[in-house]
Design a protein around this motif. Structure first.
Motif, PDB file in Angstrom:
ATOM      1  N   UNK A  56       0.851  -1.183   0.000  1.00  0.00           N
ATOM      2  CA  UNK A  56       0.000   0.000   0.000  1.00  0.00           C
ATOM      3  C   UNK A  56       0.887   1.234   0.000  1.00  0.00           C
ATOM      4  N   UNK A  57       0.737   2.069  -0.983  1.00  0.00           N
ATOM      5  CA  UNK A  57       1.525   3.290  -1.056  1.00  0.00           C
ATOM      6  C   UNK A  57       0.920   4.333  -0.135  1.00  0.00           C
ATOM      7  N   UNK A  58       1.675   4.813   0.843  1.00  0.00           N
ATOM      8  CA  UNK A  58       1.125   5.793   1.766  1.00  0.00           C
ATOM      9  C   UNK A  58       0.845   7.102   1.057  1.00  0.00           C
ATOM     10  N   UNK A  59      -0.116   7.852   1.542  1.00  0.00           N
ATOM     11  CA  UNK A  59      -0.424   9.132   0.905  1.00  0.00           C
ATOM     12  C   UNK A  59       0.729  10.100   1.055  1.00  0.00           C
ATOM     13  N   UNK A  60       1.046  10.786  -0.036  1.00  0.00           N
ATOM     14  CA  UNK A  60       2.134  11.759   0.008  1.00  0.00           C
ATOM     15  C   UNK A  60       1.611  13.090   0.523  1.00  0.00           C
ATOM     16  N   UNK A  61       2.535  13.827   1.132  1.00  0.00           N
ATOM     17  CA  UNK A  61       2.159  15.129   1.662  1.00  0.00           C
ATOM     18  C   UNK A  61       3.291  16.102   1.409  1.00  0.00           C
ATOM     19  N   UNK A  62       3.132  16.974   0.443  1.00  0.00           N
ATOM     20  CA  UNK A  62       4.153  17.960   0.144  1.00  0.00           C
ATOM     21  C   UNK A  62       4.220  18.994   1.257  1.00  0.00           C
ATOM     22  N   UNK A  63       5.364  19.656   1.328  1.00  0.00           N
ATOM     23  CA  UNK A  63       5.575  20.574   2.447  1.00  0.00           C
ATOM     24  C   UNK A  63       4.615  21.763   2.408  1.00  0.00           C
ATOM     25  N   UNK A  64       4.112  22.097   1.214  1.00  0.00           N
ATOM     26  CA  UNK A  64       3.219  23.262   1.144  1.00  0.00           C
ATOM     27  C   UNK A  64       1.766  22.911   1.468  1.00  0.00           C
ATOM     28  N   UNK A  65       1.464  21.629   1.617  1.00  0.00           N
ATOM     29  CA  UNK A  65       0.108  21.221   1.962  1.00  0.00           C
ATOM     30  C   UNK A  65      -0.009  21.092   3.469  1.00  0.00           C
ATOM     31  N   UNK A  66      -0.758  21.976   4.063  1.00  0.00           N
ATOM     32  CA  UNK A  66      -0.895  22.011   5.519  1.00  0.00           C
ATOM     33  C   UNK A  66      -2.286  21.531   5.901  1.00  0.00           C
ATOM     34  N   UNK A  67      -2.356  20.522   6.732  1.00  0.00           N
ATOM     35  CA  UNK A  67      -3.627  20.012   7.230  1.00  0.00           C
ATOM     36  C   UNK A  67      -3.915  20.696   8.557  1.00  0.00           C
ATOM     37  N   UNK A  68      -4.695  21.750   8.498  1.00  0.00           N
ATOM     38  CA  UNK A  68      -4.944  22.577   9.676  1.00  0.00           C
ATOM     39  C   UNK A  68      -5.543  21.747  10.804  1.00  0.00           C
ATOM     40  N   UNK A  69      -5.085  22.023  12.013  1.00  0.00           N
ATOM     41  CA  UNK A  69      -5.582  21.432  13.260  1.00  0.00           C
ATOM     42  C   UNK A  69      -5.237  19.939  13.404  1.00  0.00           C
ATOM     43  N   UNK A  70      -4.592  19.332  12.403  1.00  0.00           N
ATOM     44  CA  UNK A  70      -4.377  17.888  12.473  1.00  0.00           C
ATOM     45  C   UNK A  70      -3.507  17.512  13.672  1.00  0.00           C
ATOM     46  N   UNK A  71      -2.427  18.248  13.892  1.00  0.00           N
ATOM     47  CA  UNK A  71      -1.546  17.920  15.001  1.00  0.00           C
ATOM     48  C   UNK A  71      -2.236  18.034  16.344  1.00  0.00           C
TER      49      UNK A  71
END
Length: 684
Positions: A56-71
């Motif tokens: 299963x290829x994990x989803x990629x996340x480029x540095x400019x894509x910010x998932x707000x509130x995720x942390x």
């Protein structure tokens, strides 16, 4: 017991026990509840290990894509299952001495810092302001934080920041307290932006290198403040008596600490000296200066104000607890923005480093951390402190790691010297021992209790008692705190190694590596000392307000420059992650591991591994196919040693549960047998 437990491959796609708990990491095994066992291997890694052929290829996340509130959300989800146990686990003797010790270890330096700000800001800040700031930090973080072991209060760096801003703004005629309020409000906004955008993921690059430099700087700030306290006392009899008292406080507190770690006396006496030696020393020398002819010498005491009231000015005017933040020109409101940026940089680094050190690799912690949510809370306390006219509180060094250390349940481990004949010929014992922490009483009560005790200190009778403390005693307390911070610092340990006779250095020393030349150790230490010198030097000038930038610059120096000057093997021996991979799950992993790893690209907030060479994360496989044990994957022996339950979370196979039960029972029997032979754990 050298038994290796093979990791369980986990439930397959058709296993009925394979399901995701609320708040668990997608694609990972469910985390443990109160049992404290976490399995963090991703599903893709499970498939590779089990040979199922499903990649299963994990989803990629480029540095400019910010998932707000995720942390922040992930932090709360990870920590929420432990919230009730954070209170019930406090039913332990270690909580009592930890509370008393942290009350004195927090309040006494805070009083000395209040004296410093009282003098250098023309009475803008006093004892009650500093005490209330400590209470605010303790109550908020002990009840609502994901990392309740971190002690929050008034630090040396914020003291430097406050009186430097005063020196800059006082000639302009600006309302200083209103200006500081706007600094706090702007900083609140910046903290919340950083928390929402998951900025704490960059903590994976904060290794021991910047932490040691910053800790070294804080230690020297303590020593410098102690000297400055004595300097203000003139050159007559009060000065000389204060110097003697300061040195006596340092000497007695040092002796108590050494006796607590020695083999002298019995276990109860050693624990008592270690836990209560410093507070009792302060109490004794507060009364000692009134003995005999010393009674006639007037010593400067700590100046206090009316109970629960702000500090009055020289003309007797007392402000309210709420700052008139509108009483300031509009231009000064926006002028506060660059100061707020500097404060935010300082707090982002200082508080997070305090959290990392308080949850360092030497502490066997079993509850998850949460840096993003705590940064959000830090912004809240910063804004509220600005509105109340308080010095801004944040994580304390060295108090935060001292708090964790005081909650450790330890056992005595005796190690036979490898060269007994040689040791005896030189007059040394053939046996050595150390106190090994086997568990930490992770709870919220000790932090909350020391905060409530600090609130009680603001009452009239106790303020009178504080007024009796001579400034020389506070100077001695600065000296012992500075020494303790230096003694455990990585720079100090490397310098001791370099100056020690190489023939008398143990071959088991971490730096006694044939592949590591002493010249490379010298090079690394010199770079650290240059970083410390730059930080300390700027704080001695009017540009001291900008010292957070110098501190923050240490992170890219370690991540980008040092790998060009030193090899991976040398850096692995000289530096390493501050906290364990288990603690660093909140920020996606730890940078600076000793082993070369293959890292899968993932998303933010610790949900999976993050890109970057040398980052140890929860989805990592070793290139040599060896088992990589993270903070969440522990063998039965490790669980028993750490005092953890062998109960596994939902989704663990029955064979793994029975295997761990058998291993845990066997190790428990061995530990009990050792205890019966006379080894006692602290706190029992």
């Amino acid at each position: 017991m050298a038994t290796t437990t093979k990791p369980d491959p986990g439930p397959g796609p058709g296993d009925s026990s394979s399901f995701t708990l609320p708040g668990s990491i997608p694609g990972a095994r469910p985390g443990a509840g109160a049992g404290g066992l976490h399995t963090n291997t991703t599903a893709a890694a499970d498939d590779r290990e089990s040979g199922s052929g499903h990649h299963h290829k994990p989803p990629s996340s480029a540095w400019w894509k910010i998932h707000l509130f995720r942390g922040m959300i992930n932090d709360l989800r990870r920590r929420a299952p432990y919230y009730w146990s954070d209170w019930t686990d406090a039913w332990n003797y270690r909580v009592v001495p930890a509370t008393v010790y942290m009350y004195f270890a927090n309040i006494l330096p805070a009083l000395a810092f209040s004296l410093d700000m009282f003098t250098k800001t023309d009475r803008m800040y006093g004892v009650n302001e500093v005490l209330l700031a400590s209470v605010l930090g303790a109550v908020v973080f002990s009840i609502t934080a994901c990392q309740p072991l971190v002690i929050v209060g008034v630090t040396g760096p914020i003291t430097v920041f406050n009186y430097t801003v005063y020196d800059i703004m006082q000639p302009t005629g600006t309302n200083y307290m209103a200006f500081m309020c706007w600094i706090g409000l702007w900083s609140l906004v910046f903290h919340w932006v950083l928390a929402v955008t998951n900025s704490c993921n960059w903590l994976r690059y904060v290794t021991r290198f910047p932490c040691d430099i910053f800790g070294f700087y804080v230690a020297f700030i303590y020593l410098q403040k102690g000297i400055q306290v004595l300097e203000r006392l003139g050159d007559a009899e009060p000065f000389y008596l204060s110097v003697v008292v300061a040195l006596c406080v340092f000497a007695i507190a040092y002796i108590c600490g050494e006796l607590g770690e020695s083999s002298l006396f019995n276990h109860t006496v050693r624990v008592f000296l270690k836990d209560y030696g410093t507070p009792l020393t302060v109490v004794f020398f507060t009364g000692f200066v009134h003995f005999g002819k010393m009674e006639g010498i007037h010593l400067e005491n700590l100046e206090v104000s009316k109970a629960f009231f702000p500090t009055p000015r020289e003309n007797g005017w007392i402000r309210g607890w709420f700052i008139d933040f509108w009483d300031i020109p509009v231009g000064d409101i926006f002028l506060a923005i660059p100061f707020a940026l500097l404060l935010t940089i300082l707090f982002w680094f200082d508080h997070n480093v305090s959290s990392l050190i308080a949850q360092g690799t030497e502490f066997p912690l079993r509850k998850p951390a949460g840096f993003h949510w705590d940064l959000f809370l830090l912004g809240l306390t910063t804004g509220v402190s600005g509105l109340l006219g308080l010095p801004f509180p944040n994580g304390l060094i060295p108090q935060a790691p001292f708090h964790t250390a005081s909650l450790c349940v330890t056992k005595v481990v005796t190690n036979d010297d490898t060269d007994a004949d040689s040791s005896e010929a030189k007059g040394h014992s053939s046996e050595s021992y150390e106190y090994k922490p086997v568990s930490v009483v992770e709870q919220r009560v000790s932090n909350l209790a020391q905060g409530l005790l600090t609130l009680g200190t603001m009452t009239g009778p106790l303020l009178i008692v504080l007024h009796l403390i001579p400034q020389g005693v506070l100077a001695g307390l600065f000296f012992i705190m500075g020494y303790q911070a230096l003694a455990g610092n990585g720079i100090t340990q490397k310098l001791i190694f370099l100056f020690k006779d190489s023939r008398l250095t143990s071959p088991n020393h971490p730096l006694s590596n044939k592949a590591l030349r002493r010249s490379r150790v010298w090079m690394f230490v010199i770079i650290e000392l240059v970083g410390f010198g730059a930080t300390f030097a700027i704080t001695q000038t009017v540009a001291a307000v900008g010292f957070p930038v110098v501190i923050f610059a240490l992170i890219p120096v370690r991540a980008l420059l040092l790998p060009k000057w030193l090899s991976k093997e040398e850096l692995a021996a000289l530096d390493g992650p501050t906290a364990s991979p288990f603690t660093m799950e909140s920020v996606g992993g730890a940078y600076g591991g000793a082993e070369e790893t293959e890292v899968e690209e993932g998303v933010e907030g610790g949900e999976s591994s993050s890109g970057g060479e040398g980052v140890l994360t929860s989805g990592v496989r070793n290139k040599s196919k060896k088992n990589v044990t993270t903070g969440g994957e522990k063998s039965a022996e490790e669980l028993a040693e750490l005092g953890q339950s062998s109960r596994l979370s939902v989704g663990t196979s029955g064979s793994a549960r029975s295997s761990l039960r058998r291993g845990s029972t066997a190790v428990d029997d061995q530990i009990q047998a050792v205890h019966r032979r006379g080894h006692h754990q602290s706190g029992r």
